[in-house]
Design a protein around this motif. Structure first.
Motif, PDB file in Angstrom:
ATOM      1  N   TYR A  36      35.083  38.751  17.841  1.00  0.00           N
ATOM      2  CA  TYR A  36      36.047  39.844  17.983  1.00  0.00           C
ATOM      3  C   TYR A  36      35.282  41.128  18.226  1.00  0.00           C
ATOM      4  O   TYR A  36      34.056  41.115  18.337  1.00  0.00           O
ATOM      5  CB  TYR A  36      36.964  39.923  16.754  1.00  0.00           C
ATOM      6  CG  TYR A  36      36.254  40.193  15.445  1.00  0.00           C
ATOM      7  CD1 TYR A  36      36.218  41.478  14.902  1.00  0.00           C
ATOM      8  CD2 TYR A  36      35.621  39.179  14.742  1.00  0.00           C
ATOM      9  CE1 TYR A  36      35.572  41.727  13.697  1.00  0.00           C
ATOM     10  CE2 TYR A  36      34.982  39.420  13.539  1.00  0.00           C
ATOM     11  CZ  TYR A  36      34.959  40.694  13.021  1.00  0.00           C
ATOM     12  OH  TYR A  36      34.326  40.946  11.835  1.00  0.00           O
ATOM     13  N   GLN A  52      38.885  45.661  22.955  1.00  0.00           N
ATOM     14  CA  GLN A  52      38.591  44.556  22.054  1.00  0.00           C
ATOM     15  C   GLN A  52      38.283  43.273  22.824  1.00  0.00           C
ATOM     16  O   GLN A  52      37.356  42.531  22.471  1.00  0.00           O
ATOM     17  CB  GLN A  52      39.744  44.327  21.071  1.00  0.00           C
ATOM     18  CG  GLN A  52      39.832  45.408  20.020  1.00  0.00           C
ATOM     19  CD  GLN A  52      40.691  45.020  18.840  1.00  0.00           C
ATOM     20  OE1 GLN A  52      40.954  43.840  18.584  1.00  0.00           O
ATOM     21  NE2 GLN A  52      41.137  46.027  18.082  1.00  0.00           N
ATOM     22  N   ALA A  56      34.661  41.486  22.524  1.00  0.00           N
ATOM     23  CA  ALA A  56      34.660  40.119  21.996  1.00  0.00           C
ATOM     24  C   ALA A  56      33.952  39.168  22.958  1.00  0.00           C
ATOM     25  O   ALA A  56      33.143  38.330  22.544  1.00  0.00           O
ATOM     26  CB  ALA A  56      36.088  39.647  21.727  1.00  0.00           C
ATOM     27  N   MET A 120      42.423  44.120  14.055  1.00  0.00           N
ATOM     28  CA  MET A 120      42.015  43.100  15.034  1.00  0.00           C
ATOM     29  C   MET A 120      43.215  42.720  15.881  1.00  0.00           C
ATOM     30  O   MET A 120      44.269  42.373  15.363  1.00  0.00           O
ATOM     31  CB  MET A 120      41.490  41.835  14.340  1.00  0.00           C
ATOM     32  CG  MET A 120      40.081  41.910  13.856  1.00  0.00           C
ATOM     33  SD  MET A 120      39.552  40.375  13.011  1.00  0.00           S
ATOM     34  CE  MET A 120      39.520  39.208  14.371  1.00  0.00           C
ATOM     35  N   GLU A 123      40.748  37.694  19.401  1.00  0.00           N
ATOM     36  CA  GLU A 123      39.607  36.885  18.974  1.00  0.00           C
ATOM     37  C   GLU A 123      39.448  35.718  19.956  1.00  0.00           C
ATOM     38  O   GLU A 123      40.427  35.218  20.482  1.00  0.00           O
ATOM     39  CB  GLU A 123      39.841  36.362  17.560  1.00  0.00           C
ATOM     40  CG  GLU A 123      38.660  35.684  16.938  1.00  0.00           C
ATOM     41  CD  GLU A 123      38.837  35.403  15.450  1.00  0.00           C
ATOM     42  OE1 GLU A 123      37.864  34.965  14.828  1.00  0.00           O
ATOM     43  OE2 GLU A 123      39.949  35.617  14.919  1.00  0.00           O
TER      44      GLU A 123
END
Length: 131
Positions: A36, A52, A56, A120, A123
């Protein structure tokens, strides 16, 4: 099958969170744990979804390099998206195509309510195969 668990330099220490970044087998398989947009201490480094996703996948590349592999060795991705919608799917698709072009690995995308840490939004985990 013998295996080695490791945590490459350049990625945060995940042991306090209860996992290792890499699992390498004595055979061809390498499993990369969920990556992540983490900072050096494991916190979320970037707030926006696109940022993100980019970070990641950069961390995924770092983990693969530590195993002597690259993105081309990835055969399967697992992606996890908070508040999944078509806009987020487009962002993810653009990043995947930037890395793999017209031959992306198999992928399962799961829309989820939340992930491990506050903030978050994305992922990715991977299964890679040595040549």
């Amino acid at each position: 099958m013998a295996h080695t668990l490791s945590n490459p330099e350049g990625l945060h220490d995940p042991v306090p969170f209860g996992y290792s970044h890499l699992a390498e087998t004595s055979g061809e398989l390498v499993v990369v744990a969920g990556q992540y947009a983490s900072d050096a201490k494991g916190g979320v480094a970037v707030e926006d979804f696109a940022g993100q996703v980019e970070l990641a996948f950069a961390h995924l590349g770092t983990a693969l390099e530590a195993a002597g592999l690259g993105y081309r060795h990835v055969v399967r991705l697992g992606t996890y998206v908070v508040d999944h919608d078509l806009g987020r799917l487009e962002v993810l698709g653009e990043r995947v195509h930037a890395i793999w072009g017209g031959k992306p690995p198999a992928q399962t995308l799961l829309g989820v309510a939340t992930l491990a840490l506050p903030g978050m939004l994305f992922e990715v985990d991977a299964l890679a195969v040595r040549d």
